[in-house]
Scaffold this motif. Sequence first.
Motif, PDB file in Angstrom:
ATOM      1  N   THR A   5      -3.683  -5.020  -7.807  1.00 40.48           N
ATOM      2  CA  THR A   5      -3.306  -3.945  -8.715  1.00 40.48           C
ATOM      3  C   THR A   5      -3.135  -2.614  -8.005  1.00 40.48           C
ATOM      4  O   THR A   5      -2.193  -1.871  -8.274  1.00 40.48           O
ATOM      5  CB  THR A   5      -4.363  -3.791  -9.829  1.00 40.48           C
ATOM      6  N   ASN A   6      -4.024  -2.286  -7.084  1.00 42.72           N
ATOM      7  CA  ASN A   6      -3.983  -0.990  -6.402  1.00 42.72           C
ATOM      8  C   ASN A   6      -3.306  -1.046  -5.031  1.00 42.72           C
ATOM      9  O   ASN A   6      -3.422  -0.104  -4.244  1.00 42.72           O
ATOM     10  CB  ASN A   6      -5.402  -0.437  -6.258  1.00 42.72           C
ATOM     11  N   ALA A   7      -2.595  -2.117  -4.778  1.00 43.60           N
ATOM     12  CA  ALA A   7      -1.934  -2.255  -3.478  1.00 43.60           C
ATOM     13  C   ALA A   7      -0.854  -1.190  -3.323  1.00 43.60           C
ATOM     14  O   ALA A   7      -0.059  -0.958  -4.230  1.00 43.60           O
ATOM     15  CB  ALA A   7      -1.322  -3.641  -3.339  1.00 43.60           C
ATOM     16  N   ASP A  27      -2.176  -2.555   3.236  1.00 42.18           N
ATOM     17  CA  ASP A  27      -3.405  -2.613   4.014  1.00 42.18           C
ATOM     18  C   ASP A  27      -4.429  -1.583   3.552  1.00 42.18           C
ATOM     19  O   ASP A  27      -5.335  -1.209   4.279  1.00 42.18           O
ATOM     20  CB  ASP A  27      -3.122  -2.464   5.509  1.00 42.18           C
ATOM     21  N   ASN A  28      -4.281  -1.141   2.303  1.00 40.98           N
ATOM     22  CA  ASN A  28      -5.202  -0.162   1.745  1.00 40.98           C
ATOM     23  C   ASN A  28      -6.315  -0.797   0.905  1.00 40.98           C
ATOM     24  O   ASN A  28      -7.157  -0.090   0.366  1.00 40.98           O
ATOM     25  CB  ASN A  28      -4.433   0.836   0.876  1.00 40.98           C
ATOM     26  N   VAL A  33      -5.641  -7.738   3.615  1.00 38.38           N
ATOM     27  CA  VAL A  33      -4.300  -7.267   3.960  1.00 38.38           C
ATOM     28  C   VAL A  33      -3.333  -8.224   3.279  1.00 38.38           C
ATOM     29  O   VAL A  33      -3.451  -9.444   3.417  1.00 38.38           O
ATOM     30  CB  VAL A  33      -4.070  -7.252   5.486  1.00 38.38           C
ATOM     31  N   ALA A  34      -2.395  -7.684   2.510  1.00 35.20           N
ATOM     32  CA  ALA A  34      -1.436  -8.503   1.775  1.00 35.20           C
ATOM     33  C   ALA A  34      -0.037  -8.296   2.350  1.00 35.20           C
ATOM     34  O   ALA A  34       0.320  -7.197   2.768  1.00 35.20           O
ATOM     35  CB  ALA A  34      -1.457  -8.126   0.294  1.00 35.20           C
ATOM     36  N   VAL A  35       0.754  -9.373   2.341  1.00 35.76           N
ATOM     37  CA  VAL A  35       2.108  -9.349   2.907  1.00 35.76           C
ATOM     38  C   VAL A  35       3.053 -10.011   1.909  1.00 35.76           C
ATOM     39  O   VAL A  35       2.718 -11.057   1.335  1.00 35.76           O
ATOM     40  CB  VAL A  35       2.150 -10.114   4.251  1.00 35.76           C
TER      41      VAL A  35
END
Length: 64
Positions: A5-7, A27-28, A33-35
Amino acid sequence: MADLTNARWRKTTRSGSNGGNCVEVADNLPDLVAVRDSKDPTGPVLTFTPAAWTSFTGQVKRAR
């Protein structure tokens, strides 16, 4: 499943500027870490631990 949600997504520095073939990274998020593919923002997302992401990107840099 990870809560994204906050990415805050950003294009990677190696993504092209022509609007295609772009990879976005968030990467926050704590401990994650999402890609994703920027052309399919609602599609699948790969997730890594920060250590695994560092290892992955290090291997990619060494392979160039």
